[in-house]
Design a protein around this motif. Sequence first.
Motif, PDB file in Angstrom:
ATOM      1  N   ASP A  74       0.840  -1.193   0.000  1.00  0.00           N
ATOM      2  CA  ASP A  74       0.000   0.000   0.000  1.00  0.00           C
ATOM      3  C   ASP A  74       0.880   1.249   0.000  1.00  0.00           C
ATOM      4  N   LEU A  75       0.834   2.019  -1.103  1.00  0.00           N
ATOM      5  CA  LEU A  75       1.633   3.246  -1.210  1.00  0.00           C
ATOM      6  C   LEU A  75       0.894   4.472  -0.692  1.00  0.00           C
ATOM      7  N   GLY A  76      -0.314   4.268  -0.205  1.00  0.00           N
ATOM      8  CA  GLY A  76      -1.070   5.369   0.393  1.00  0.00           C
ATOM      9  C   GLY A  76      -1.900   6.150  -0.612  1.00  0.00           C
ATOM     10  N   ASP A  77      -2.685   7.087  -0.074  1.00  0.00           N
ATOM     11  CA  ASP A  77      -3.524   7.955  -0.912  1.00  0.00           C
ATOM     12  C   ASP A  77      -2.787   9.249  -1.231  1.00  0.00           C
ATOM     13  N   SER A  78      -3.013   9.738  -2.443  1.00  0.00           N
ATOM     14  CA  SER A  78      -2.410  11.019  -2.813  1.00  0.00           C
ATOM     15  C   SER A  78      -2.975  12.127  -1.930  1.00  0.00           C
ATOM     16  N   MET A  79      -2.134  13.085  -1.567  1.00  0.00           N
ATOM     17  CA  MET A  79      -2.586  14.203  -0.739  1.00  0.00           C
ATOM     18  C   MET A  79      -3.085  15.369  -1.581  1.00  0.00           C
ATOM     19  N   LYS A  80      -2.960  15.264  -2.900  1.00  0.00           N
ATOM     20  CA  LYS A  80      -3.386  16.337  -3.788  1.00  0.00           C
ATOM     21  C   LYS A  80      -4.492  15.905  -4.751  1.00  0.00           C
ATOM     22  N   TYR A  81      -4.499  14.654  -5.149  1.00  0.00           N
ATOM     23  CA  TYR A  81      -5.529  14.143  -6.053  1.00  0.00           C
ATOM     24  C   TYR A  81      -6.605  13.462  -5.199  1.00  0.00           C
TER      25      TYR A  81
END
Length: 305
Positions: A74-81
């Motif tokens: 899991d690379l995580g959720d984008s903080m901008k998109y």
Amino acid sequence: MLRYTVKRTLMAILTLWVIITITFFLMHSIPGDPFTDQKKIPAEIMEKLKMKYGLDKPLIVQYGTYLKNILKGDLGDSMKYKNRSVNDMLRDGFPASFKIGIYALALGAGLGILFGIAAALHRGKAIDYFVIVLAVIGVSVPSFVFAALFQWIFGVWLEVLPVARWGTPAHYIMPVCALGASYIAYIARMMRTSMLDVLNQDYIRTARAKGLSSFAVTWKHTIRNAILPIVTILGVSFAGIVVGSFVIESIFAVPGIGKYFVQSITQQDYTLIMGTTIFYAAILILMMYIVDLFYGVVDPRIRLE
């Protein structure tokens, strides 16, 4: 071979961990955070955003949490998109970047090696001067100049290829040629130099003195030894080119991942910075391993231990 594979696998894991660690702490050492430019956001919402992405916790805790998520893939959720995970962004954009990159590299390697061999075997003749001029032009002219030139000639003037967008094989041609032009020049120049060096070796003179045909001398003794430096740079080039080119993808409106490498930095999108870095590093490490294995195929004298 098994011992070498285990050793390289452990080194690859260690290298990737070092890259992740250095990138993580360097990224957080930059002043500001992903929400610094959003000045209109109320303080309460800002706190909730930081809480959502774990930015309110100590840095070492954030690092430990990120490593645990990495182990799960899991690379995580984008903080901008909004509502987009880094995994999904890489998965959606990588096919387009990979197609352009692999075709451009095949074009660059194929023509570059052929031009380099021809120039070395006909040193001082017309083909040699042609390759030298080609190499100078290809190395000195940026890829975006080739891109604009191709768009004007084939898209606007002749109207035989689409100027931009993505979808059909016709959309691949100009991005591939623009991206591969510099590789043709670079590989041709390196192959020519390597060939000339090998042609002056004593064992080549010995092979000719024994009466071997020109084809046998060229193929068995010259090209196989001269191509080793090309194999080395192809591995590194592969990792760099298949992850996308921000300039080429922007000019031709290709939905690849090249733009994320630049935008993630300018926007301080922490998770996207880490995702693109890990993705590129993993491909590079894999390619270096494949190149090492390929050395033994090209030159059987090389043994992996």
